[in-house]
Scaffold this motif. Structure first.
Motif, PDB file in Angstrom:
ATOM      1  N   GLU A  38      -9.720   3.504   4.747  1.00  0.00           N
ATOM      2  CA  GLU A  38      -9.592   3.597   3.300  1.00  0.00           C
ATOM      3  C   GLU A  38      -8.107   3.777   2.981  1.00  0.00           C
ATOM      4  O   GLU A  38      -7.441   4.637   3.568  1.00  0.00           O
ATOM      5  N   THR A  39      -7.604   2.953   2.090  1.00  0.00           N
ATOM      6  CA  THR A  39      -6.201   3.008   1.686  1.00  0.00           C
ATOM      7  C   THR A  39      -6.103   3.180   0.179  1.00  0.00           C
ATOM      8  O   THR A  39      -7.094   3.040  -0.537  1.00  0.00           O
ATOM      9  N   ARG A  40      -4.890   3.453  -0.285  1.00  0.00           N
ATOM     10  CA  ARG A  40      -4.666   3.678  -1.699  1.00  0.00           C
ATOM     11  C   ARG A  40      -3.338   3.063  -2.100  1.00  0.00           C
ATOM     12  O   ARG A  40      -2.382   3.049  -1.339  1.00  0.00           O
ATOM     13  N   LEU A  42       0.824  -1.208   0.000  1.00  0.00           N
ATOM     14  CA  LEU A  42       0.000   0.000   0.000  1.00  0.00           C
ATOM     15  C   LEU A  42       0.857   1.257   0.000  1.00  0.00           C
ATOM     16  O   LEU A  42       1.966   1.264   0.530  1.00  0.00           O
ATOM     17  N   ASP A  43       0.301   2.330  -0.561  1.00  0.00           N
ATOM     18  CA  ASP A  43       0.993   3.623  -0.568  1.00  0.00           C
ATOM     19  C   ASP A  43       0.625   4.487   0.622  1.00  0.00           C
ATOM     20  O   ASP A  43       1.485   5.156   1.186  1.00  0.00           O
ATOM     21  N   GLU A  44      -0.665   4.487   0.989  1.00  0.00           N
ATOM     22  CA  GLU A  44      -1.072   5.380   2.078  1.00  0.00           C
ATOM     23  C   GLU A  44      -2.424   5.007   2.656  1.00  0.00           C
ATOM     24  O   GLU A  44      -3.226   4.337   2.009  1.00  0.00           O
ATOM     25  N   VAL A  45      -2.643   5.478   3.880  1.00  0.00           N
ATOM     26  CA  VAL A  45      -3.959   5.456   4.500  1.00  0.00           C
ATOM     27  C   VAL A  45      -4.605   6.789   4.142  1.00  0.00           C
ATOM     28  O   VAL A  45      -4.079   7.842   4.477  1.00  0.00           O
ATOM     29  N   VAL A  46      -5.714   6.731   3.441  1.00  0.00           N
ATOM     30  CA  VAL A  46      -6.432   7.946   3.057  1.00  0.00           C
ATOM     31  C   VAL A  46      -7.222   8.471   4.252  1.00  0.00           C
ATOM     32  O   VAL A  46      -7.209   9.664   4.543  1.00  0.00           O
ATOM     33  N   SER A  47      -7.900   7.557   4.964  1.00  0.00           N
ATOM     34  CA  SER A  47      -8.650   7.926   6.160  1.00  0.00           C
ATOM     35  C   SER A  47      -8.927   6.668   6.977  1.00  0.00           C
ATOM     36  O   SER A  47      -8.859   5.561   6.458  1.00  0.00           O
TER      37      SER A  47
END
Length: 155
Positions: A31-33, A19-24
């Motif tokens: 939610e991740t991206r 994963l690149d990041e936790v969005v929220s």
């Protein structure tokens, strides 16, 4: 943008952090991206990810959920385990190189012993996948591993 790097949230290292990041994240959801990049451990010849990797992306999203809550509470990130997957469905055979994937996980069940169930959804350009993941985060990981004699796959 994440407050913490993925390496601070997910108990994996190096190329296994997908994963690149936790969005929220909230009390029961995350939610991740991730953007599909070339040169990773799981890339196919054309640079895409196989669709089955969606289960691992969902599992790492759940790990990022747990890690985010631990870090926010100034606690260490604990190891967890993917116990199983129910009804993984995906409308594509692979996730194309360059595609940006959004993964959402909602905790629908949690017991006092560390067992939980998450409803997961993965979306991207022309991509939709869904699954229910059963996970386990034992209260005392050292004792659990010593008693079980064998550790299941990380979440």
């Amino acid at each position: 943008m994440s407050l913490f790097s993925m390496a601070e949230l997910v108990p994996h290292s190096g190329d296994m952090i997908l994963l690149d990041e936790v969005v929220s994240y909230g009390e029961d959801d995350v939610e991740t991206r991730v953007q599909v990049k070339a040169g990773g451990l799981f890339n196919q010849a054309d640079g895409s990810y196989p669709a089955w990797l969606g289960v691992e992306l969902m599992a790492q999203s759940i790990a990022a959920f747990a890690g985010s809550h631990a870090r926010a509470a100034n606690k260490p990130v604990a190891l967890g385990f993917l116990l199983g997957t129910r009804k993984f469905e995906c409308d594509v055979e692979s996730f194309p190189l360059g595609a940006v994937l959004q993964i959402k996980a909602l905790r629908t069940l949690q017991d006092d012993n560390g067992m939980a169930v998450f409803e997961c959804h993965l979306n991207g350009p022309g991509i939709y996948a869904t699954a229910r993941l059963n996970v386990f985060q034992p209260p005392n990981i050292t004792q659990f591993i010593q008693e079980s004699g064998e550790a299941p796959k990380h979440v």
